[in-house]
Design an enzyme around this catalytic site. Structure first.
Site, PDB file in Angstrom:
ATOM      1  N   GLN A 434       0.516  -1.546  -0.183  1.00  0.00           N
ATOM      2  CA  GLN A 434      -0.411   0.460   0.139  1.00  0.00           C
ATOM      3  C   GLN A 434       0.528   1.350   0.258  1.00  0.00           C
ATOM      4  OE1 GLN A 434      -2.911   0.747   3.326  1.00  0.00           O
ATOM      5  NE2 GLN A 434      -4.436  -0.088   1.599  1.00  0.00           N
ATOM      6  N   PHE A 435       1.829   1.723   0.635  1.00  0.00           N
ATOM      7  CA  PHE A 435       2.911   2.213   0.576  1.00  0.00           C
ATOM      8  C   PHE A 435       4.356   2.010   0.753  1.00  0.00           C
ATOM      9  CE2 PHE A 435      -0.765   4.018   2.995  1.00  0.00           C
ATOM     10  CZ  PHE A 435      -1.023   4.768   2.050  1.00  0.00           C
ATOM     11  N   ALA A 436       5.486   2.765   0.168  1.00  0.00           N
ATOM     12  CA  ALA A 436       6.645   1.983   0.649  1.00  0.00           C
ATOM     13  C   ALA A 436       7.001   2.012   1.372  1.00  0.00           C
ATOM     14  CB  ALA A 436       7.859   3.025  -0.349  1.00  0.00           C
ATOM     15  N   ASP A 437       6.855   2.262   2.493  1.00  0.00           N
ATOM     16  CA  ASP A 437       6.605   1.987   3.912  1.00  0.00           C
ATOM     17  C   ASP A 437       6.494   0.859   4.179  1.00  0.00           C
ATOM     18  OD1 ASP A 437       7.577   5.609   4.889  1.00  0.00           O
ATOM     19  OD2 ASP A 437       5.609   5.229   3.407  1.00  0.00           O
ATOM     20  N   ILE A 439       6.602  -1.686   2.851  1.00  0.00           N
ATOM     21  CA  ILE A 439       6.752  -3.246   1.929  1.00  0.00           C
ATOM     22  C   ILE A 439       8.359  -3.744   2.907  1.00  0.00           C
ATOM     23  CG2 ILE A 439       9.496  -1.426   1.471  1.00  0.00           C
ATOM     24  CD1 ILE A 439       8.984  -2.833  -1.577  1.00  0.00           C
ATOM     25  N   PRO A 441       8.736  -6.016   5.370  1.00  0.00           N
ATOM     26  CA  PRO A 441       7.926  -7.147   5.818  1.00  0.00           C
ATOM     27  C   PRO A 441       7.962  -8.205   4.472  1.00  0.00           C
ATOM     28  CG  PRO A 441       6.033  -5.669   6.725  1.00  0.00           C
ATOM     29  CD  PRO A 441       6.760  -4.693   6.340  1.00  0.00           C
ATOM     30  N   HIS A 481       4.258   6.814   5.907  1.00  0.00           N
ATOM     31  CA  HIS A 481       3.164   7.345   4.575  1.00  0.00           C
ATOM     32  C   HIS A 481       4.861   7.422   3.275  1.00  0.00           C
ATOM     33  CE1 HIS A 481       0.443   6.296   7.184  1.00  0.00           C
ATOM     34  NE2 HIS A 481       0.298   5.789   6.249  1.00  0.00           N
TER      35      HIS A 481
END
Length: 691
Positions: A434-437, A439, A441, A481
């Protein structure tokens, strides 16, 4: 005690177990020779592995773990083939000498299919469940099997083999959750020998695997004695039949002893205090007694044992003489060849409307899904109710159904890693975090399973997938985000990576990514999706035609200048939001004739030829990025430019990026202070031109 199992099954099983045992003993006798490369053996686990391997069919998919050499023998592998791997020889059928013993990847017509997997300490569970999800999807959508993958009436199953210690991992829970939720046709075989390496079950596990699985409603679990061949075979026979017909998941928890070293590098004498008890549960004499009780003669059994030892010795001597890999073999199969090498189709068709960047992506995926039933989309909140938090999947579920466009749990590891299995059964998954943040996990799967599959399977199993990643800072998104993560992802070899600055490029790159057999990550800047950020109207595009394809590795000189001797000139190398900062800065300074701007479009492959040509022509270079610049992708690019263009440079190559702070703050003043802007780029341009 008589068994109901046919004598031919007993004979084949005993031959397999004898062969695996003889291999273990031969490796111990030749320890110094074979321990150059680390290996583990199945000693103590032979019976349960053989009982399973004998029942698998060519249409099935198997994910053995690193101790499963008996399973590999049972599906038809020869000792010689396994020895080529233990010695890392060139003709190793799995990897060409690239990966460890009993780390298989196999695509033979007459055997179960084995996609590449890593060291299989739990990470393989998500890709395996991805195969089962692929079967679920194909059956739900009526997609016929290809290449005779299901040439009998029996439906295929997936087998994922695990050690008991790995079941404590979080990614296992993600896989079990999805298998139970979707009722997927998968068997998880947990071989429980009570040990991790030196830590035992009392230290590390609150319950065994069957007890743990009971918490996942819809995942049926059963515990058995994995040293008893008849119990193992008949239990698995019953479970496999149910999976083939009822299409639901099972877990079989088999208690076994570990009778050899954890690996050749970690000797059991270092730490084991239970060896006598373990040897009392040796499955080998139990199976031997079963044969004696079922009309096999002592001489017949001895003949099988003798033949196994002779075969193993002969194969070992042959394997020792096999060819080593050549130095040039290192450079093969990092990527599978792509058919997309040239820009094709209409980029700006007459009469087409100008659309925002997010719609270019939406329309590209809609066209792909309409044309290819193998194309599906999943991730968090992409389903019918919302269509993505940026509306990047709006209307797709309504048009193509909930099987093709569906929500996943908050499981980035599963979202990323399941694409390995989906691709293996011929599907083309488009997934997103949903957001690069978010990624992080998923990085374990992206690095360990997705990116290395083609290379470590020696080209047999490239992973064909697209991972969409909304990225970047704007509008006070705050620390969770707003991050830029390209430096981390570009450090993962085996991925193709795009970072477009406008809608037309995004659509063309998405099409290229779909037809590329390799894994692709596409970074899509959230601030460009709707061109709501001041100065980003250039991200909107006339929507390209359906046949427009833009190949990876082709940078775009979007503001080109001529070589000038009398004026100071500058090449700006950038991508994503940086393109708009650079274009606006150039315009506001009135220096369009002195500044050349190169939009990289893709970060790997990277079009160094265009970059170097621009820098050599201009004599000065500025790299513009949104990331903090220290230890970054842009610093590496700066170094390459400096090295290649040194003689033509009139100043050091400079970078402007975000401030080197741990996170992007929520407050708008702090956010603006953190990230680049047109004003900051203008100041850097003037500094460099005046150098």
């Amino acid at each position: 005690m008589k068994t109901r199992l046919p004598k031919n099954i007993l004979k084949t099983a005993f031959t397999t177990v004898c062969t695996a045992k003889a291999m273990t003993e031969l490796y111990e006798e030749n320890f110094k020779l074979v321990s150059k490369y680390v290996h583990a053996t199945s000693r103590g686990h032979e019976v349960i592995q053989t009982a399973l391997g004998l029942q698998l069919l060519p249409q099935d998919y198997a994910f053995p773990y690193y101790r499963d050499d008996s399973m590999l023998l049972a599906i038809g592998m020869k000792p010689y083939e396994l020895m080529l791997q233990v010695l890392a020889k060139r003709d190793d059928p799995f990897s060409g000498g690239r990966t460890y013993y009993s780390h298989p990847s196999l695509k033979d017509d007459d055997k179960p299919k084995i996609p590449h997997q890593s060291s299989a300490t739990g990470m393989q569970t998500i890709p395996a469940t991805g195969v089962a999800l692929g079967f679920w999807y194909k059956e739900a959508e009526g997609i016929e099997p290809k290449n005779n993958e299901n040439d009998t009436e029996l439906k295929p199953i997936v087998v994922c083999s695990l050690g008991d210690a790995s079941v404590t991992e979080g990614e296992i829970a993600e896989a079990f959750q999805m298998a139970a939720l979707k009722q997927l046709p998968i068997l998880y075989l947990v071989q429980d020998n009570g040990w991790d390496i030196s830590a035992n079950e009392a230290e590390t596990r609150a319950q065994n695997a069957a007890e743990y699985a009971a918490g996942f409603h819809g995942l049926e679990a059963v515990s058995i004695d994995g040293t008893n061949f008849e119990e193992s075979y008949t239990t698995l026979q019953n479970v496999i039949e149910k999976i083939r017909t009822e299409r639901r998941p099972f877990l079989v928890h088999a208690k076994v002893p570990l009778l050899n070293h954890h690996t050749s590098g970690v000797r059991m004498e270092f730490y084991r205090d239970d060896l006598e008890e373990a040897r009392s549960r040796d499955p080998y004499p139990k199976l031997r007694s079963l044969l004696l009780n079922n009309d096999f003669s002592e001489k017949g059994i001895e003949d099988i044992e003798k033949q196994a030892k002779e075969t193993v010795q002969k194969d070992f001597e042959k394997a020792l003489k096999a060819e080593e890999p050549k130095p040039e073999d290192l450079f093969t199969h990092d990527f599978a060849p792509t058919p997309v090498t040239e820009e094709k189709g209409e980029r700006s068709p007459q009469g087409a409307e100008k659309v925002v960047m997010v719609d270019c992506a939406l329309f590209a995926i809609e066209e792909l899904m309409a044309k290819h039933k193998e194309c599906l989309l999943y991730g968090q909140d992409v389903g019918g109710r919302l269509g993505g938090v940026f509306r990047e999947a709006a209307t797709l579920a309504q048009k193509f159904g909930d099987n093709r466009v569906f929500n996943t749990p908050i499981q980035e590891a599963f979202i990323v890693g399941s694409t390995v299995g989906m691709s293996a059964v011929g599907l083309k998954p488009i997934v997103e975090v949903q957001f690069a943040d978010y990624i992080w996990p998923g990085l374990n799967q992206l690095f360990t399973e997705v990116s290395r599959s083609c290379y470590l399977s020696n080209g047999k199993w490239p992973v064909s997938m697209i991972l969409r990643v909304p990225i970047g800072a704007y509008g006070s998104g705050g620390p969770y985000h707003s991050s830029s993560v390209e430096s981390v992802v570009t450090n993962i070899r085996g991925l193709k990576i795009a970072y477009p600055s406008n809608g037309a490029d995004l659509k063309g790159l998405l099409k290229a990514a779909y037809y590329d057999p390799n894994p692709v990550v596409i970074f899509e800047h959230k601030g460009l999706y709707w061109s709501k950020v001041k100065g980003t109207k250039g991200a909107t595009s006339v929507e390209p035609s359906e046949d427009y394809i833009l190949p990876f590795g082709k940078a775009w000189v979007l503001q080109e200048i001529w070589k000038q001797e009398e004026e100071e000139t500058l090449s700006i190398i950038t991508y994503g939001m940086g393109v708009h900062w650079a274009m606006n800065a150039s315009q506001e300074l009135g220096l369009q004739k002195q500044i050349e701007i190169v939009d990289l479009r893709t970060l790997h492959p990277l079009d160094y030829e265009t970059v170097f040509a621009s820098v050599k022509k201009c004599g000065k270079c500025l790299v513009v990025t949104e990331e903090p610049s220290e230890n970054s992708f842009s610093r590496a690019l700066q170094g390459r430019i400096q090295e290649e263009c040194f003689q033509q440079l009139d100043a050091p190559v400079m970078i402007i990026g975000s401030e080197n702070m741990p996170a992007i703050p929520l407050n708008s003043v702090l956010e603006e202070t953190m990230i680049p802007s047109v004003e900051k780029v203008k100041a850097k341009i003037e500094q460099l031109l005046n150098y």
